[in-house]
Design a protein around this motif. Structure first.
Motif, PDB file in Angstrom:
ATOM      1  N   ASP A  82       0.812  -1.227   0.000  1.00 57.42           N
ATOM      2  CA  ASP A  82       0.000   0.000   0.000  1.00 57.42           C
ATOM      3  C   ASP A  82       0.845   1.277   0.000  1.00 57.42           C
ATOM      4  OD1 ASP A  82      -2.192  -1.592   0.119  1.00 57.42           O
ATOM      5  OD2 ASP A  82      -2.510  -1.364   2.297  1.00 57.42           O
ATOM      6  N   LEU A  83       2.159   1.146   0.151  1.00 57.55           N
ATOM      7  CA  LEU A  83       2.997   2.348   0.309  1.00 57.55           C
ATOM      8  C   LEU A  83       3.481   2.867  -1.043  1.00 57.55           C
ATOM      9  CD1 LEU A  83       5.230   1.305   3.349  1.00 57.55           C
ATOM     10  CD2 LEU A  83       3.081   2.576   3.359  1.00 57.55           C
ATOM     11  N   ASP A  84       3.407   4.190  -1.226  1.00 61.49           N
ATOM     12  CA  ASP A  84       3.991   4.766  -2.440  1.00 61.49           C
ATOM     13  C   ASP A  84       5.506   4.899  -2.221  1.00 61.49           C
ATOM     14  OD1 ASP A  84       4.405   6.978  -0.834  1.00 61.49           O
ATOM     15  OD2 ASP A  84       2.677   8.075  -1.577  1.00 61.49           O
ATOM     16  N   ARG A  85       6.201   5.360  -3.255  1.00 61.98           N
ATOM     17  CA  ARG A  85       7.678   5.404  -3.202  1.00 61.98           C
ATOM     18  C   ARG A  85       8.192   6.217  -2.019  1.00 61.98           C
ATOM     19  NH1 ARG A  85      10.535   4.494  -8.477  1.00 61.98           N
ATOM     20  NH2 ARG A  85      12.237   5.786  -7.750  1.00 61.98           N
ATOM     21  N   ARG A  86       7.536   7.374  -1.766  1.00 61.06           N
ATOM     22  CA  ARG A  86       8.016   8.260  -0.707  1.00 61.06           C
ATOM     23  C   ARG A  86       7.871   7.594   0.672  1.00 61.06           C
ATOM     24  NH1 ARG A  86       5.989  11.721   2.763  1.00 61.06           N
ATOM     25  NH2 ARG A  86       3.873  11.386   2.019  1.00 61.06           N
ATOM     26  N   LYS A  87       6.689   6.972   0.873  1.00 60.55           N
ATOM     27  CA  LYS A  87       6.461   6.330   2.183  1.00 60.55           C
ATOM     28  C   LYS A  87       7.381   5.119   2.349  1.00 60.55           C
ATOM     29  CE  LYS A  87       1.970   7.918   3.502  1.00 60.55           C
ATOM     30  NZ  LYS A  87       0.687   7.930   2.778  1.00 60.55           N
ATOM     31  N   MET A  88       7.605   4.404   1.254  1.00 60.01           N
ATOM     32  CA  MET A  88       8.485   3.227   1.327  1.00 60.01           C
ATOM     33  C   MET A  88       9.916   3.678   1.650  1.00 60.01           C
ATOM     34  SD  MET A  88       8.397  -0.011   1.255  1.00 60.01           S
ATOM     35  CE  MET A  88       9.865  -0.723   1.993  1.00 60.01           C
ATOM     36  N   ARG A  89      10.306   4.811   1.083  1.00 59.75           N
ATOM     37  CA  ARG A  89      11.650   5.350   1.328  1.00 59.75           C
ATOM     38  C   ARG A  89      11.814   5.693   2.821  1.00 59.75           C
ATOM     39  NH1 ARG A  89      14.248  10.184   0.773  1.00 59.75           N
ATOM     40  NH2 ARG A  89      16.375   9.994   0.036  1.00 59.75           N
ATOM     41  N   GLU A  90      10.764   6.283   3.403  1.00 58.53           N
ATOM     42  CA  GLU A  90      10.809   6.602   4.841  1.00 58.53           C
ATOM     43  C   GLU A  90      10.934   5.325   5.667  1.00 58.53           C
ATOM     44  OE1 GLU A  90       7.362   8.899   5.925  1.00 58.53           O
ATOM     45  OE2 GLU A  90       7.917  10.430   4.447  1.00 58.53           O
ATOM     46  N   LEU A  91      10.153   4.314   5.259  1.00 66.80           N
ATOM     47  CA  LEU A  91      10.156   3.068   6.029  1.00 66.80           C
ATOM     48  C   LEU A  91      11.491   2.335   5.926  1.00 66.80           C
ATOM     49  CD1 LEU A  91       7.981   1.544   7.716  1.00 66.80           C
ATOM     50  CD2 LEU A  91       7.765   0.009   5.779  1.00 66.80           C
ATOM     51  N   ARG A  92      12.192   2.555   4.821  1.00 65.32           N
ATOM     52  CA  ARG A  92      13.486   1.872   4.618  1.00 65.32           C
ATOM     53  C   ARG A  92      14.467   2.165   5.753  1.00 65.32           C
ATOM     54  NH1 ARG A  92      13.654  -1.320   0.989  1.00 65.32           N
ATOM     55  NH2 ARG A  92      12.638  -1.058  -1.010  1.00 65.32           N
ATOM     56  N   ARG A  93      14.316   3.315   6.398  1.00 67.36           N
ATOM     57  CA  ARG A  93      15.196   3.643   7.519  1.00 67.36           C
ATOM     58  C   ARG A  93      15.094   2.595   8.612  1.00 67.36           C
ATOM     59  NH1 ARG A  93      15.065  10.055   8.620  1.00 67.36           N
ATOM     60  NH2 ARG A  93      16.137   9.312  10.447  1.00 67.36           N
ATOM     61  N   ASP A  94      13.904   2.010   8.714  1.00 67.93           N
ATOM     62  CA  ASP A  94      13.641   1.033   9.778  1.00 67.93           C
ATOM     63  C   ASP A  94      14.118  -0.374   9.450  1.00 67.93           C
ATOM     64  OD1 ASP A  94      12.583   2.365  11.877  1.00 67.93           O
ATOM     65  OD2 ASP A  94      10.527   2.298  11.128  1.00 67.93           O
ATOM     66  N   MET A  95      14.458  -0.612   8.172  1.00 67.74           N
ATOM     67  CA  MET A  95      14.751  -1.990   7.731  1.00 67.74           C
ATOM     68  C   MET A  95      16.102  -2.005   7.033  1.00 67.74           C
ATOM     69  SD  MET A  95      11.361  -2.210   5.447  1.00 67.74           S
ATOM     70  CE  MET A  95      10.680  -3.809   5.693  1.00 67.74           C
ATOM     71  N   GLN A  96      17.038  -2.772   7.549  1.00 70.96           N
ATOM     72  CA  GLN A  96      18.372  -2.813   6.954  1.00 70.96           C
ATOM     73  C   GLN A  96      18.816  -4.248   6.731  1.00 70.96           C
ATOM     74  OE1 GLN A  96      20.192  -0.010   6.059  1.00 70.96           O
ATOM     75  NE2 GLN A  96      18.357   1.146   6.592  1.00 70.96           N
ATOM     76  N   ILE A  97      19.936  -4.395   6.040  1.00 72.23           N
ATOM     77  CA  ILE A  97      20.432  -5.749   5.749  1.00 72.23           C
ATOM     78  C   ILE A  97      21.943  -5.802   5.961  1.00 72.23           C
ATOM     79  CG2 ILE A  97      20.623  -5.224   3.254  1.00 72.23           C
ATOM     80  CD1 ILE A  97      19.840  -8.237   2.782  1.00 72.23           C
ATOM     81  N   ILE A  98      22.401  -6.936   6.470  1.00 70.32           N
ATOM     82  CA  ILE A  98      23.843  -7.212   6.549  1.00 70.32           C
ATOM     83  C   ILE A  98      24.087  -8.399   5.624  1.00 70.32           C
ATOM     84  CG2 ILE A  98      25.760  -7.903   8.045  1.00 70.32           C
ATOM     85  CD1 ILE A  98      24.040  -6.793  10.395  1.00 70.32           C
ATOM     86  N   PHE A  99      25.014  -8.233   4.682  1.00 66.47           N
ATOM     87  CA  PHE A  99      25.208  -9.258   3.657  1.00 66.47           C
ATOM     88  C   PHE A  99      26.186 -10.328   4.104  1.00 66.47           C
ATOM     89  CE2 PHE A  99      23.850  -5.447   1.410  1.00 66.47           C
ATOM     90  CZ  PHE A  99      22.822  -5.959   0.632  1.00 66.47           C
ATOM     91  N   GLN A 100      26.161 -11.427   3.334  1.00 66.17           N
ATOM     92  CA  GLN A 100      27.010 -12.567   3.657  1.00 66.17           C
ATOM     93  C   GLN A 100      28.494 -12.250   3.526  1.00 66.17           C
ATOM     94  OE1 GLN A 100      26.368 -15.954   1.148  1.00 66.17           O
ATOM     95  NE2 GLN A 100      27.935 -17.145   2.169  1.00 66.17           N
ATOM     96  N   ASP A 101      28.852 -11.624   2.405  1.00 65.18           N
ATOM     97  CA  ASP A 101      30.259 -11.528   2.079  1.00 65.18           C
ATOM     98  C   ASP A 101      30.814 -10.144   2.416  1.00 65.18           C
ATOM     99  OD1 ASP A 101      32.738 -11.556   1.055  1.00 65.18           O
ATOM    100  OD2 ASP A 101      32.178 -12.318  -0.920  1.00 65.18           O
ATOM    101  N   PRO A 102      31.533 -10.036   3.535  1.00 67.78           N
ATOM    102  CA  PRO A 102      32.034  -8.716   3.922  1.00 67.78           C
ATOM    103  C   PRO A 102      33.090  -8.200   2.947  1.00 67.78           C
ATOM    104  CG  PRO A 102      32.893 -10.386   5.395  1.00 67.78           C
ATOM    105  CD  PRO A 102      31.949 -11.082   4.471  1.00 67.78           C
ATOM    106  N   TYR A 103      33.599  -9.086   2.071  1.00 73.06           N
ATOM    107  CA  TYR A 103      34.597  -8.646   1.087  1.00 73.06           C
ATOM    108  C   TYR A 103      33.907  -7.970  -0.095  1.00 73.06           C
ATOM    109  CZ  TYR A 103      37.765 -11.384   3.845  1.00 73.06           C
ATOM    110  OH  TYR A 103      38.496 -11.851   4.896  1.00 73.06           O
TER     111      TYR A 103
END
Ligand code: SF4
Length: 326
Positions: A82-103
């Protein structure tokens, strides 16, 4: 107010398999094929399964890094569709990722300070350069690297230290939810333990909810509160980590656990499950229970009817004949 931070309902992701000179769609890879999971606030939920079971794709769907082919993702009760691009962008602050390969996940041409500052630059426009540098220094201290790290380049650090840089970057916007995608798999065992301890400390300090994607059940036992077991694009069992390890209900979970060393000598005679054949292809998913071609307990109904994910007392299992009743 919901006690779940993340919920998926019937979530699907199919990838087209193209063929021929015109690249026409020949088939579909059913990477995630109708997954319902719920991740509670401030818990560590581990998603486990063999390589290719769809767990990484599921993590990316939850973060909306991929568009689903069907189904829904809710974040703190809000449907991401239900979120438009702007609202999704705001929500992205709350959701992050740490990847497998630190290299591979850190740009080798950027200084560590700039890498960690990137999300701050993108999302907090009003912050001055000086404030941002101070924030980066704080983050580097929080993950145990010290503020001097800011002026160096990724190649000047070990694998474990690089993963700390990735964690600092993920923490920069003070998210509520972090997906750790095989975050310690590329590290030596002793370094793995340090990073897992760091994640546990950070979770407590910042009230984080973690989704830990891993094929390593040893890591799950060390870190997770609850577990979801995936097989061929489906979640086949969920429950508290202690329950799953003590009393797996799904034959596939029992099989995965039988490969994990047991510290308690009294439990070493746990029944081992030997599977027949190979993992079926996600392009050609077996009828009925998708595990039936490998399951030693399969009966007639398993070949024709897909078992629903049944829940009782915070435990769920998708099997017509769970190993002990649910
Ligand atoms: Fe095995 Fe049948 Fe259960 Fe599937 S439903 S896991 S085939 S017993």
């Amino acid at each position: 107010m919901t006690r779940n931070l993340v919920e998926t309902k019937g979530l699907k992701k199919y990838f087209p398999v193209k063929a021929g000179a015109f690249g026409t769609t020949k088939d579909m890879v059913r990477a995630v094929d109708g997954v319902d999971i719920a991740i509670r606030k401030r818990e560590t939920f581990a998603l486990v399964g063999e390589s290719g079971c769809g767990k990484t794709t599921l993590g990316r769907l939850i973060l909306k890094l991929l568009e689903p082919s069907g189904g829904e993702v809710f974040f703190d009760g809000v449907n991401l569709q239900d979120l438009d691009r702007r609202k999704m962008r705001e929500l992205r602050r709350d959701m992050q990722i740490i990847f497998q390969d630190p290299y591979a996940s850190l740009d080798p041409r950027m200084r560590v300070g700039d890498i960690v500052a990137e999300p701050l630059k993108t999302h907090i426009k009003e912050q001055t350069r000086r404030e941002r540098e101070e924030e980066v220094a704080k983050l580097l201290e929080i993950v145990g690297l010290g503020r001097d790290a800011a002026s160096k380049y990724p190649h000047q650090f070990s694998g474990g230290q690089r993963q700390r840089i990735g964690i600092a970057r993920a923490l920069a916007l003070r998210p509520r939810f972090i997906v750790c995608d095989e975050a310690v798999s590329a590290l030596d065992v002793s370094i793995q333990a340090q990073i897992l301890n760091l994640l546990r400390d950070l979770q407590e300090r910042f009230n984080l909810t973690l989704l830990f994607i891993t094929h390593d059940l040893g890591v799950v036992r060390h870190l997770a509160d609850r577990v979801g077991v995936m097989f061929l694009g489906k979640c086949v069992e969920t429950g508290a980590v202690t329950e799953i390890f003590e009393n797996p209900l799904h034959p596939y979970t029992r099989f995965l656990l039988s490969a994990v060393p047991v510290p308690d000598p009294h439990k070493r005679d746990r029944e081992k499950i030997l599977l027949k054949g190979d993992i079926p292809s996600p392009v050609d998913v077996p009828s009925g229970c998708r595990f039936h071609t490998r399951c030693p307990y399969a009966k007639g109904i398993c070949r024709s009817q897909e078992p629903p994910l049944r829940s009782e007392n915070s435990r769920s299992v998708a099997c017509h004949f769970p190993l002990s009743g649910v």
